[in-house]
Design a protein around this motif. Sequence first.
Motif, PDB file in Angstrom:
ATOM      1  N   HIS A 146       0.861  -1.201   0.000  1.00 16.60           N
ATOM      2  CA  HIS A 146       0.000   0.000   0.000  1.00 16.60           C
ATOM      3  C   HIS A 146       0.890   1.242   0.000  1.00 16.60           C
ATOM      4  O   HIS A 146       1.312   1.716   1.059  1.00 16.60           O
ATOM      5  N   HIS A 201       1.652   5.114  -2.444  1.00 20.36           N
ATOM      6  CA  HIS A 201       1.121   6.024  -3.469  1.00 20.36           C
ATOM      7  C   HIS A 201       2.263   6.887  -4.013  1.00 20.36           C
ATOM      8  O   HIS A 201       3.079   7.386  -3.238  1.00 20.36           O
ATOM      9  N   ASP A 248       0.708   2.669   3.412  1.00 23.55           N
ATOM     10  CA  ASP A 248       0.060   3.870   2.872  1.00 23.55           C
ATOM     11  C   ASP A 248       1.026   5.057   2.813  1.00 23.55           C
ATOM     12  O   ASP A 248       0.602   6.214   2.937  1.00 23.55           O
ATOM     13  N   HIS A 257      -7.053  -1.527   3.907  1.00 28.44           N
ATOM     14  CA  HIS A 257      -6.869  -1.074   5.296  1.00 28.44           C
ATOM     15  C   HIS A 257      -7.631  -2.027   6.205  1.00 28.44           C
ATOM     16  O   HIS A 257      -8.560  -2.707   5.759  1.00 28.44           O
ATOM     17  N   LYS A 312      -8.346  -0.491  -7.846  1.00 29.82           N
ATOM     18  CA  LYS A 312      -8.583   0.028  -6.488  1.00 29.82           C
ATOM     19  C   LYS A 312      -9.950   0.695  -6.461  1.00 29.82           C
ATOM     20  O   LYS A 312     -10.223   1.615  -7.228  1.00 29.82           O
ATOM     21  N   THR A 359      -1.509   1.812  -4.774  1.00 30.64           N
ATOM     22  CA  THR A 359      -2.963   1.630  -4.814  1.00 30.64           C
ATOM     23  C   THR A 359      -3.691   2.918  -5.199  1.00 30.64           C
ATOM     24  O   THR A 359      -4.786   3.182  -4.708  1.00 30.64           O
TER      25      THR A 359
HETATM   26 ZN   LIG Z   1      -3.891   4.707   0.379  1.00 35.09          ZN
END
Ligand SMILES: [Zn+2]
Length: 424
Positions: free
Chosen positions: A103, A105, A339, A276, A219, A141
């Motif tokens: 995860h 970005h 994330d 998540h 996603k 993602t």
């Molecule tokens: Zn995310």
Amino acid sequence: MRVVRWLVGFVVAVVVLLGVAVYLLGLYPLRELHPSPMQARGVLAITGANVYVSPDAPVMARATVVVRDGKIAAVGEGVEVPAGAEVIACDGCVVTAGFWNAHVHFTEAKWIGAEWKPKGVLEAQVEDMLTSRGFTTVVDTGSNLRDTVPLRRRIEHGEILGPKIYTAGGALYPPKGIPYYLRGSLPGWMLRLMAQPATPAAAVKDVDRNIADGADILKLFTGSYVERGTVLPMPVEIATAAVEAARAHGQIAFAHESDLAGVKVAMASGVSVLAHAVDTTEGVDDAVLRDIIARKMAMVPTLKMFRTTVTTKASYLDPIYAQVRRFHELGGDLIFGTDVGYMTDYDTADEFQALAKSGLNGRDMLRMLTVTPATRFGVSAEKGTLEVGKDGDLVVMNGDPMTDVGAFARPKMTVRGGRVIWRR
Ligand SMILES: [Zn+2]
């Protein structure tokens, strides 16, 4: 007459310039969508290492790992170092397979124009966020493919040292369902480009465009925080159409689910991975967790992100930790992911500490970092363990993560495809 000619010339020049701009910014970055992976030539040998070949194997003490032309050629005690090998004397360090972060970005402003950024700038960014943390494979993602595809190409061409990248491209949101935390931080024109399909047919179109532009996974925001504390679920027929369109191309779907309604849409539509843990935990009981597991869905907890970007209140965090603990106890597949990119603090130490709080030990975490994601992505023949014949993706650590999970957060070297892509 002269004025007319001048005007025509001016219009032609503007049209040509616009065309060039559209080409350079919109189309040119989207070439060579799936480059073949970078692989080193030659022999690399790491000696004197304590090696965990897999999360389930006993430690191999004072062993040698040999990587030849990018693939693991030998692992064991008393393995001979081939002549001409680049030797890394490890002296009691610990070696495992390369880590996955499922995860991430590439959406911070610093990735814009990755096609054109100087090599040194881009590589330093990749190092800071990923390779210095031991990641040899990452799953993006949600990002702009016009930045992520060029980054991936420049990595696989060997120009920039970096991980293998899977990307979702642009995520799909419910109609009028852009999360409040994105509405606040992104410019209006960008928000208007984000896919909020209103019908199943529109969802299929959005998925197909993403795939045509280089996406590897889907996603979905099956539950989107349109306001703080308010989740808007994606209509299930829209989610189902999107997942089926992805599946028709052999792709799996990740979901940002947020609450029980979002989990139910993810389950009904055939999503494979919850991106998540569920953070609005009401109603997410054992029966729901068992249902998620029965449908063979995995979960990426992203625990540090909740603590860092939402609140540090125990009344919010403790139920999330309890959910991850229970999901694990019931036999659910957990995958490591943080994330980063959305969360700008890249240090992984807190994630490992939070996972320990949820009852996971070092072997559980190594499984999340390696075997489970490799299996989920259908590449367990090449990645996930240090067995002979697999990719030479590995992480070298000073401490033993089986006795101190903090060692996972302090790699001293990251090797991908037999090439050292980062060293302290
Ligand atoms: Zn995310």
